[in-house]
Design a protein around this motif. Structure first.
Motif, short mmCIF file in Angstrom:
data_model
loop_
_atom_site.label_atom_id
_atom_site.label_comp_id
_atom_site.label_asym_id
_atom_site.label_seq_id
_atom_site.Cartn_x
_atom_site.Cartn_y
_atom_site.Cartn_z
N THR A 215 -44.10 -17.39 -8.57
CA THR A 215 -43.06 -16.66 -7.88
C THR A 215 -43.46 -16.98 -6.33
N ASP A 239 -37.65 -17.21 -6.88
CA ASP A 239 -37.13 -16.16 -7.92
C ASP A 239 -36.42 -16.45 -9.13
N GLY A 260 -46.35 -13.33 -11.32
CA GLY A 260 -45.52 -12.72 -10.14
C GLY A 260 -45.89 -11.56 -9.88
N LYS A 264 -41.30 -8.03 -9.63
CA LYS A 264 -40.31 -9.15 -9.90
C LYS A 264 -41.06 -9.30 -11.48
N LYS A 267 -38.68 -6.93 -13.31
CA LYS A 267 -36.88 -7.31 -13.21
C LYS A 267 -36.98 -8.42 -14.47
N ASP A 274 -32.59 -14.20 -12.32
CA ASP A 274 -32.65 -14.19 -10.93
C ASP A 274 -33.49 -12.99 -10.40
N LEU A 275 -34.74 -13.20 -9.80
CA LEU A 275 -35.35 -11.92 -9.37
C LEU A 275 -35.24 -11.52 -7.85
N HIS A 276 -34.17 -12.38 -7.40
CA HIS A 276 -34.17 -11.97 -5.94
C HIS A 276 -33.22 -10.57 -5.68
N SER A 277 -33.47 -9.71 -4.52
CA SER A 277 -33.21 -8.32 -4.44
C SER A 277 -31.56 -8.57 -4.37
#
Length: 365
Positions: A215, A239, A260, A264, A267, A274-277
């Protein structure tokens, strides 16, 4: 009640790819050579038929033929080439067709596994077709029966390329001339995902069947420390873990190490690709349930649910002797295995902010 008069945010502005820039500047330079007409703007047709007009910074004769330049406008996308000067130099040659040359700031392919052969300038297939179509149409219009040599340049492209994945992919000396639609969509994931796919393709083609998808920099450093993997086998996925897992259905390897930060990985454990916030969040109640399954008492479970961050939850679990990091990695591993082919051996590492391993599942020895 919603305030209908409140100012709405302006829509994000699209831009044009380096492939579009190269097409416009090549066309302008070729037109100057064949007709003597110098333009300060040029219209090109994008792959799906849209016609766009691009302003030129210069269009002039040179010792080798003619050259034209434009400033790359990526719209509101944070593209590394936004604002760069891209220029094409065109000369005539007796044999029909188009020859492509990597000029200043444009890379050359040095490793197999990409869509272009080793030794080729890093001008991708769609930009090549766009340039070819426009120049052949111009030649037919003006009754010219010879061919063209097109040299594409990006000012300071060698330095800009160091901010991209090109060096890791074996594209050396500069940037790639890219684009499939001719248009840059603001904050599009497409280019990043394409580079992930390319990284996997290049690693496998060059015989690296154990890859580590990471990541960020800290997780890459961890994988270097654990396995001493070379750069070519380290896939910077950011992500986009889903881009890695799904691509392995088409291009399987022997072993995939996912690494990562604990948050993350939690998640991924919850089934997010998709690990983005923006697209997924850390589920503290789920962490509490996983902790309960490995022995956490009700007080610890409640503390985890009320934690400010996943790192705090992990620290509280560790203090009670509850291996939450391993449990989360196991759930992440189970999800990853549900996506990739069965022949791919998978393992998952979670790290803390210092890069220390705080959880693992899989075949690590």
């Amino acid at each position: 009640m919603r305030d209908e008069t409140a100012e709405q945010p302006a829509p994000l502005r699209s831009g044009l790819t380096t492939g579009s820039c190269a097409t416009a500047t090549s066309l302008a330079a070729a037109r100057l050579l064949l007709s003597g007409v110098s333009n300060d703007a040029v219209a090109i047709t994008l792959p799906k038929g849209k016609v766009v007009t691009m302003r030129l910074e210069f269009c002039r004769l040179s010792e080798q033929g003619a050259e034209a330049g434009t400033i790359k406008d990526a719209g509101d996308d944070p593209d590394v080439t936004h604002g760069a000067l891209l220029y094409s130099q065109v000369s005539l040659r007796p044999q029909p067709g188009i020859g492509f040359v990597a000029g200043q700031g444009v890379g050359t392919v040095t490793r197999p596994g990409l869509v272009l052969a080793v030794g080729e300038p890093a001008i991708n297939p769609v930009p090549r077709k766009m340039i070819t179509d426009h120049l052949l149409l111009l030649a037919a219009e003006l009754g010219y029966h010879g061919g063209f040599t097109v040299t594409v340049n990006v000012q300071d492209g060698a330095a800009l390329a160091l901010k991209t994945m090109n060096p890791r992919l074996g594209i050396l000396g500069g940037l790639s001339i890219l684009g499939t639609s001719g248009i840059v969509r603001p904050f599009s994931c497409a280019a990043y995902i394409a580079s992930i796919h390319q990284g996997i393709d290049v690693a496998k083609t060059n015989g690296y069947l154990h890859i580590a998808a990471c990541t960020g920099n800290a997780s890459e450093d961890t994988m270097r420390r654990v396995y001493n993997l070379p750069e070519i086998a380290l896939i910077e996925m950011g992500d986009f873990v889903g881009a890695v897992l799904k691509h392995l259905r088409k291009v399987p390897v022997d072993k995939l190490s996912l690494c990562g930060g604990f948050g993350k990985i939690s998640k991924l454990a919850a089934g997010h690709m998709d690990l983005h916030s923006r697209h997924s969040s850390i589920d503290l109640p789920q962490l509490a349930e996983w902790a309960a399954a490995i022995g956490a008492d009700s007080a610890l479970q409640e503390a985890i649910r009320q934690a400010n961050t996943s790192q705090q939850a992990l620290a509280m679990a560790s203090a009670e002797g509850i291996a939450l990091g391993d449990a989360v990695c196991q759930h992440a591993l189970d999800f990853a295995r549900s996506v990739v082919p069965a022949q791919v051996q998978v393992e998952v590492f979670a790290i803390d902010r210092q890069g220390e391993i705080v959880g693992h599942a899989g075949a690590f020895e």
